[in-house]
Design a protein around this motif. Structure first.
Motif, short mmCIF file in Angstrom:
data_model
loop_
_atom_site.label_atom_id
_atom_site.label_comp_id
_atom_site.label_asym_id
_atom_site.label_seq_id
_atom_site.Cartn_x
_atom_site.Cartn_y
_atom_site.Cartn_z
N THR A 1 -5.36 64.04 46.02
CA THR A 1 -4.40 63.08 45.44
C THR A 1 -3.91 62.11 46.50
N VAL A 2 -3.58 62.64 47.68
CA VAL A 2 -3.07 61.80 48.77
C VAL A 2 -4.12 60.77 49.18
N ARG A 3 -5.37 61.19 49.25
CA ARG A 3 -6.44 60.28 49.68
C ARG A 3 -6.70 59.18 48.66
N SER A 4 -6.44 59.47 47.40
CA SER A 4 -6.71 58.47 46.36
C SER A 4 -5.51 57.56 46.10
N GLY A 5 -4.38 57.88 46.69
CA GLY A 5 -3.16 57.12 46.43
C GLY A 5 -2.74 56.24 47.59
N SER A 6 -1.57 55.65 47.44
CA SER A 6 -1.00 54.77 48.46
C SER A 6 0.46 55.16 48.67
N PHE A 7 0.76 55.67 49.85
CA PHE A 7 2.11 56.17 50.13
C PHE A 7 3.06 55.02 50.47
N GLN A 8 4.25 55.09 49.95
CA GLN A 8 5.27 54.08 50.21
C GLN A 8 6.42 54.71 50.97
N LYS A 9 6.57 54.35 52.25
CA LYS A 9 7.61 54.95 53.10
C LYS A 9 9.01 54.58 52.63
N ASN A 10 9.20 53.33 52.33
CA ASN A 10 10.51 52.83 51.92
C ASN A 10 10.44 52.31 50.49
N VAL A 11 11.20 52.92 49.61
CA VAL A 11 11.15 52.57 48.19
C VAL A 11 12.34 51.66 47.87
N PRO A 12 12.09 50.40 47.45
CA PRO A 12 13.20 49.48 47.15
C PRO A 12 14.04 49.98 45.96
N ALA A 13 15.36 49.83 46.08
CA ALA A 13 16.27 50.21 44.99
C ALA A 13 17.50 49.32 45.06
N GLU A 14 18.24 49.31 43.99
CA GLU A 14 19.48 48.53 43.98
C GLU A 14 20.50 49.20 43.08
N ALA A 15 21.77 49.02 43.43
CA ALA A 15 22.88 49.60 42.65
C ALA A 15 24.16 48.89 43.05
N PRO A 16 25.12 48.81 42.15
CA PRO A 16 26.41 48.19 42.50
C PRO A 16 27.18 49.06 43.49
N ALA A 17 27.93 48.44 44.36
CA ALA A 17 28.75 49.18 45.32
C ALA A 17 29.83 49.97 44.56
#
Length: 759
Positions: free
Chosen positions: A482-498
């Motif tokens: 699975t790891v070899r067929s995929g693409s790892f994302q170190k930092n995942v963008p997110a957003e939320a109100p303070a």
């Protein structure tokens, strides 16, 4: 409110996920090795060499290879390494993996500090490597689930504090007002483990350049503190953090909300309160004060309610989604895990009752019970988390759902083939030990009768472990693909109100628990008070009152040679198979004590640091071993147990016979015992420790030579062959070990027993 953008850190999650998989395999392999040695004790001989012509070996005819291992492959060391690998390396890494992933998403923020995250990761892995090295070398404290010596205890504390700072820092900068139930369990876990670890591992090092230390508690007090820790290591390392993972990953995988918010509240507070009281149920019928045993039993029975509340909350989360279980291997793992949790937490309180404890304690029943929890609850929850995270983090479907299903069925069969044989084996042991003939003699007098009767169940247990390991290997293949067929994302963008600052004061109409959920400091303080109450009420009176351990004037401190022998006993992990606690049962008194009729008394253990009561009898109890067998019998028994006891599954210890005893710290040990623990050694005794040990060792060797001329002849041949490099038998480790074994239980032995009817 302005929306803030940030990134989730998947890198640290990936690191802990890989560590979970690697150390899971290591832990399973170590467990399989230990299981194999219980019906094939010659495994180290097969691998390293033997002089026993009846044993097939890769290096037949030469036992020097086995001697050179210095016991690294001995059952006692492998067993403690297995338990530590599974608990601290596999389960803890799986918890950290799931916690770092879920906390960020539940709190809508990145972890407080990437630097702290990585310090935590590498310090924890360094600790695990240090444990492997030291345990294989025989450096341990013998205290179950806490065998690590003092430098590693400090490293564990450091790593745990770093994790705590990072966790509470993340909570402080959250963008979600109320803490979700999983976070409650993470907080309670951190608080309880910190408290348990510190108090149980209070010890005095022999020196700051030595790995050797001695517990600040002795005998009965050490036993109480250790099982207060030991039972609650199961509670707050193997249960509460995994419940936190359950409350996050089960609803996510099922795409359903948790069944009941109110049940979550009741489950959390009742569980962390009741658990801390239940430790003494491991010490039923021992020399522990009766009131502590009774409290342990009562609270253990009460544990059924909160435990099953959590189980039902987990399973009922699947309401309306059971059709997904057929298709989703992740849910299969979670369902069986939670079911095993329910079974184990029902069985545990039953085993805490005196009626069942007298049959089950020291038997394989307890081993089956523990592994139902470890393999089913902890293992399957970890596997489910891995299968959940891999496709999400690598942004690709699982390589083979079919392979994951195969893993599930192999693992489930492995649990069945492990647990059921151990239950049967435990029932067999418990009942055989207690059977008498009509004339009042033991039906199964020879201990080996019970050992040979359960060998088939040991083999079935090994098969179960093999199936479980095979499933884990399929998981590794699936993960790699699975790891070899995929693409790892170190930092995942997110957003939320303070998060707006509305103060910590309780608002009008706001529920008490809703208020607690948005005030982490108060929730943490209340959680600490809740988990600390049980420990304070059980531990403090026992530690502070001298009356809790009556003094027996006949009990004297160990001689210098016996003290060294006891340390060798600890080094080799002998307490993994032998208990030192004769309970007040007719069968145990007759079997282990004979005509003297003395069960174990609390006052006999006042110089035992650590206590060595054990939790499993693979071999017989040794608390009255002194004088039961000649010195030469012990010599030959350690060299090859099959010589003295045909059919024995005890490993060999030939290095004890060849190694010269290191006496360089003998005086320092006596001084530490006197200065820190008030052991009544006189100055003259300490000054003459060397001569004292010489005289005792000479007497032992003289008895060995008079009893076994073949041993004397062998030593003479060795002396002729080695010349000036020859080490006299008096200076070898085996003599110290014999000195210790022959001392056990001799302080209060009597030659006659007077009763009222005999007058």
């Amino acid at each position: 409110m302005e929306t803030q953008k940030f990134n989730y850190d998947n890198n640290i999650v990936r690191a802990f996920l890989y560590a979970t998989i690697v150390f899971g395999l290591v832990g399973f392999l170590l467990g399989l090795s230990a299981a194999l040695m219980l019906f094939y004790p010659e495994l180290p001989e097969f691998l390293f060499g033997t002089d026993d012509t009846t044993i097939q070996s890769l290096r037949s005819g030469n036992i020097q290879g086995l001697i050179n291992t210095q016991g690294a492959m001995g059952f006692g060391r492998i067993r403690m390494l297995h338990t530590s690998a599974v608990i601290f390396a596999f389960v803890c890494n799986s918890f950290f993996c799931g916690a770092y992933y879920s906390m960020q998403r539940l709190l809508k923020t990145r972890m407080y500090s990437d630097t702290l995250s990585w310090i935590h990761f590498w310090s924890w892995q360094l600790m695990i490597v240090a444990v492997v090295i030291t345990f294989l070398m025989g450096i341990n404290t013998s205290k179950e689930y806490a065998e690590h010596e003092w430098p590693i205890d400090i490293l564990i504390t450091f790593s745990w504090v770093i994790f705590g700072i990072n966790m509470f820092g993340t909570i402080a900068k959250r963008r979600v007002r109320h803490l979700y139930v999983a976070i409650w369990f993470y907080i309670a876990t951190w608080i309880a483990v910190a408290m348990l670890h510190i108090f149980n591992n209070l010890e005095v090092p022999l020196s700051f350049t030595s790995w050797k230390s001695y517990s600040v508690y002795a005998g009965v007090k050490d036993a109480l503190v250790q099982w207060w820790y030991g039972h609650n290591a199961v509670a707050f390392v193997l249960t509460t953090p995994v419940l936190g993972l359950m409350y996050y990953f089960m609803p996510k995988a099922a795409q359903r909300p948790v069944f009941s918010y109110k049940l979550s509240i009741i489950h959390f507070w009742s569980l962390i309160f009741v658990y801390l009281w239940a430790g003494p149920h491991h010490l039923q019928y021992t020399a522990l004060p009766a009131w502590a045993q009774a409290v342990g039993t009562g609270f253990s029975i009460m544990l059924i309610a909160p435990s099953w509340g959590g189980m039902l909350n987990g399973l009922l989360t699947l309401r309306g989604a059971w059709d997904k279980v057929r298709e989703n291997p992740i849910l299969k793992f979670f369902v069986v895990a939670i079911t095993c949790y329910g079974m184990a937490t029902f069985e545990g309180p039953l085993l805490a009752t005196k009626s069942l404890n007298k049959i089950g304690h020291y038997t394989d029943w307890v081993i089956g019970h523990v592994h139902l929890g470890a393999l089913g609850w902890n293992g399957f929850m970890a596997f489910g988390v891995v299968y959940y995270l891999i496709p999400i983090m690598w942004r690709t479907p699982l390589w083979s759902k079919k392979l994951a299903n195969w893993h599930f069925w192999l693992g489930t069969l492995g649990i069945i083939f492990y647990a059921v044989p151990m239950y049967i084996s435990g029932f067999t042991q418990g009942l055989m030990w207690k059977q008498f003939n009509p004339d009042g003699t033991l039906l199964w007098k020879n201990w080996l009768d019970t050992v040979t009767a359960i060998i088939p169940y040991f083999k079935m247990r090994f098969l179960g472990g093999l199936l479980y390991l095979s499933g884990a290997i399929l998981m590794v293949i699936n993960v790699i693909k699975t790891v070899r067929s995929g693409s790892f994302q170190k930092n995942v963008p997110a957003e939320a109100p303070a998060l707006a600052d509305i103060g910590t004061a309780r608002k009008e109409g706001e529920g008490v628990h809703l208020w607690l959920e948005r005030t982490p400091k108060l929730l943490s303080i209340l959680a600490f008070i809740t988990v600390a109450i049980g420990g304070l009420i059980e531990i403090v009176p026992t530690l502070s009152l001298k009356q809790s351990v009556p003094t027996i004037t006949a009990v004297k401190p160990y001689t210098p040679l016996e003290l060294e022998g006891r340390d060798l006993y600890v080094r080799e992990g002998c307490n993994s198979c032998h208990s030192q606690m004769i309970r007040p049962f007719r069968d145990e008194i007759v079997r282990f004590e004979g005509k003297n009729g003395q069960y174990s008394k609390a006052g006999e253990f006042i110089y035992d640091r650590p206590f060595l009561w054990g939790s499993k009898r693979t071999g017989p109890d040794l608390h009255r071993e002194g004088g039961r067998n000649p010195d030469s019998w012990h010599f030959k028994h350690m060299y090859n147990p099959r010589i003295t006891s045909a059919g024995s599954i005890m490993p060999r210890f030939p290095w004890l016979i060849t190694n010269q005893l290191d006496r360089t710290q003998m005086v320092a040990k006596m001084k530490l015992m006197k200065n820190y623990f008030d052991v009544p050694y006189s100055k003259a005794e300490i000054d003459s420790a060397g001569q004292w040990a010489d005289n005792q060792s000479k007497a032992i060797v003289q008895r060995i030579y008079s009893e076994a001329t073949d041993v004397k002849d062998q030593m003479e041949k060795e002396k002729m062959a080695k010349g000036t490099s020859y080490v006299p038998l008096e200076q070898r480790e085996i003599v110290a070990m014999i000195a210790y074994l022959q001392r056990l239980g001799t302080d209060i032995k009597t030659t006659q027993i007077q009763t009222a009817s005999a007058e």
